[in-house]
Design an enzyme around this catalytic site. Structure first.
Site, PDB file in Angstrom:
ATOM      1  N   LYS A   1       0.824  -1.211   0.000  1.00 23.57           N
ATOM      2  CA  LYS A   1       0.000   0.000   0.000  1.00 23.57           C
ATOM      3  C   LYS A   1       0.864   1.269   0.000  1.00 23.57           C
ATOM      4  CE  LYS A   1      -3.950  -2.341   2.175  1.00 23.57           C
ATOM      5  NZ  LYS A   1      -4.918  -2.284   3.326  1.00 23.57           N
TER       6      LYS A   1
ATOM      7  N   TYR B   1     -12.727  -1.650  -3.460  1.00 25.39           N
ATOM      8  CA  TYR B   1     -13.195  -1.821  -2.076  1.00 25.39           C
ATOM      9  C   TYR B   1     -14.710  -1.649  -1.958  1.00 25.39           C
ATOM     10  CZ  TYR B   1      -8.429  -1.968  -0.158  1.00 25.39           C
ATOM     11  OH  TYR B   1      -7.142  -2.333   0.177  1.00 25.39           O
TER      12      TYR B   1
ATOM     13  N   PHE C   1     -15.231   3.834   7.620  1.00 24.67           N
ATOM     14  CA  PHE C   1     -13.857   4.164   7.216  1.00 24.67           C
ATOM     15  C   PHE C   1     -13.675   4.223   5.701  1.00 24.67           C
ATOM     16  CE2 PHE C   1     -14.047  -0.471   7.958  1.00 24.67           C
ATOM     17  CZ  PHE C   1     -13.603  -0.962   6.733  1.00 24.67           C
TER      18      PHE C   1
ATOM     19  N   ARG D   1      -2.469 -14.688   4.080  1.00 21.09           N
ATOM     20  CA  ARG D   1      -3.138 -13.990   5.197  1.00 21.09           C
ATOM     21  C   ARG D   1      -2.382 -14.256   6.507  1.00 21.09           C
ATOM     22  NH1 ARG D   1      -7.428 -10.247   4.029  1.00 21.09           N
ATOM     23  NH2 ARG D   1      -7.833 -10.498   6.254  1.00 21.09           N
TER      24      ARG D   1
ATOM     25  N   THR E   1      -5.626  -7.536  10.492  1.00 23.61           N
ATOM     26  CA  THR E   1      -5.880  -6.218   9.901  1.00 23.61           C
ATOM     27  C   THR E   1      -5.304  -5.103  10.767  1.00 23.61           C
ATOM     28  OG1 THR E   1      -7.932  -7.110   9.000  1.00 23.61           O
ATOM     29  CG2 THR E   1      -7.699  -4.709   9.010  1.00 23.61           C
TER      30      THR E   1
ATOM     31  N   ARG F   1       2.414  -7.120   8.779  1.00 19.96           N
ATOM     32  CA  ARG F   1       1.723  -5.963   9.389  1.00 19.96           C
ATOM     33  C   ARG F   1       2.314  -5.626  10.756  1.00 19.96           C
ATOM     34  NH1 ARG F   1      -4.351  -7.455   7.187  1.00 19.96           N
ATOM     35  NH2 ARG F   1      -4.378  -6.011   5.420  1.00 19.96           N
TER      36      ARG F   1
ATOM     37  N   ASN G   1      -2.151  -0.068   6.957  1.00 19.79           N
ATOM     38  CA  ASN G   1      -1.639  -1.362   7.419  1.00 19.79           C
ATOM     39  C   ASN G   1      -0.761  -2.082   6.394  1.00 19.79           C
ATOM     40  OD1 ASN G   1      -3.663  -2.069   5.724  1.00 19.79           O
ATOM     41  ND2 ASN G   1      -4.862  -3.216   7.218  1.00 19.79           N
TER      42      ASN G   1
ATOM     43  N   HIS H   1      -2.148  -5.474   1.401  1.00 16.60           N
ATOM     44  CA  HIS H   1      -3.438  -6.132   1.164  1.00 16.60           C
ATOM     45  C   HIS H   1      -3.184  -7.598   0.867  1.00 16.60           C
ATOM     46  CE1 HIS H   1      -7.423  -6.948  -0.526  1.00 16.60           C
ATOM     47  NE2 HIS H   1      -6.798  -7.599  -1.491  1.00 16.60           N
TER      48      HIS H   1
ATOM     49  N   GLU I   1      -9.506  -9.815  -8.039  1.00 15.79           N
ATOM     50  CA  GLU I   1      -8.594  -8.703  -7.752  1.00 15.79           C
ATOM     51  C   GLU I   1      -7.361  -8.743  -8.669  1.00 15.79           C
ATOM     52  OE1 GLU I   1      -9.994  -8.489  -3.069  1.00 15.79           O
ATOM     53  OE2 GLU I   1      -7.947  -9.137  -3.529  1.00 15.79           O
TER      54      GLU I   1
END
Ligand code: UDP
Ligand code: MG
Length: 139
Positions: A11, A51, A59, A87, A93, A104, A114, A117, A128
């Site tokens: 990100k 998203y 948010f 993950r 998250t 993270r 964070n 993704h 995606e």
């Protein structure tokens, strides 16, 4: 439905802070093969579409601002059990809840910013990946 691919974005905060090399090293050292990768920047329309599932969440506006404020590294990754294993590698998250040694925990500043993704299902990994890459960009 294939189960050996996932989609990631490093990100804008990861790019801004110079963490791209370290995060990619951790990803490849964890057994993921890079199938496709590019430095790119999402438009507001792109982020709202990507998203869309979160559009009613409080948010959402901040998330779109954050994800469009600078370039990201988008990539498709290949490994057995890719979605679940990635993950696990990135952690929760909220970095405050992320396990030691996760991406993270190491690189994320907050639940909003964070660092990375990771797709949450095989179906979303395919959607995606196809959002960001044409078939001829996948290797
Ligand atoms: N997010 C946020 N506040 C929250 C939850 C999520 O800003 O309370 C942001 C955060 O950047 C997160 C993204 O929205 O990565 C998508 O949320 P999701 O619940 O899908 O988390 P993820 O799948 O990324 O762990
Ligand atoms: Mg998610």
């Amino acid at each position: 439905m294939r189960t050996d691919r996932t989609f990631t974005m490093l990100k804008p905060d990861s790019v801004e802070k110079g963490h791209v090399g370290a995060i990619l090293e951790k990803i490849t050292a964890s057994g993921f093969r890079i199938v496709a990768m590019k430095l790119t920047q999402m438009t507001t329309a792109d982020a709202k579409e990507f998203y869309a599932i979160h559009k009613e969440r409080p948010f959402f506006g901040e998330l779109v601002e954050y994800m469009t404020r600078g370039p990201i590294v988008a990539a498709i990754l290949e490994k057995d059990n890719a979605v679940e294993d990635f993950r696990t590698l990135i952690g929760a998250t909220n970095p405050a809840d992320a396990a030691e040694g996760t991406i993270r925990k190491m690189y994320a500043a907050s639940i909003g910013e964070n660092a990375v993704h990771g797709s949450d299902s095989d179906e979303n990994a395919a959607i995606e990946g196809a959002f960001h890459f044409a078939g001829r960009e996948m290797f």
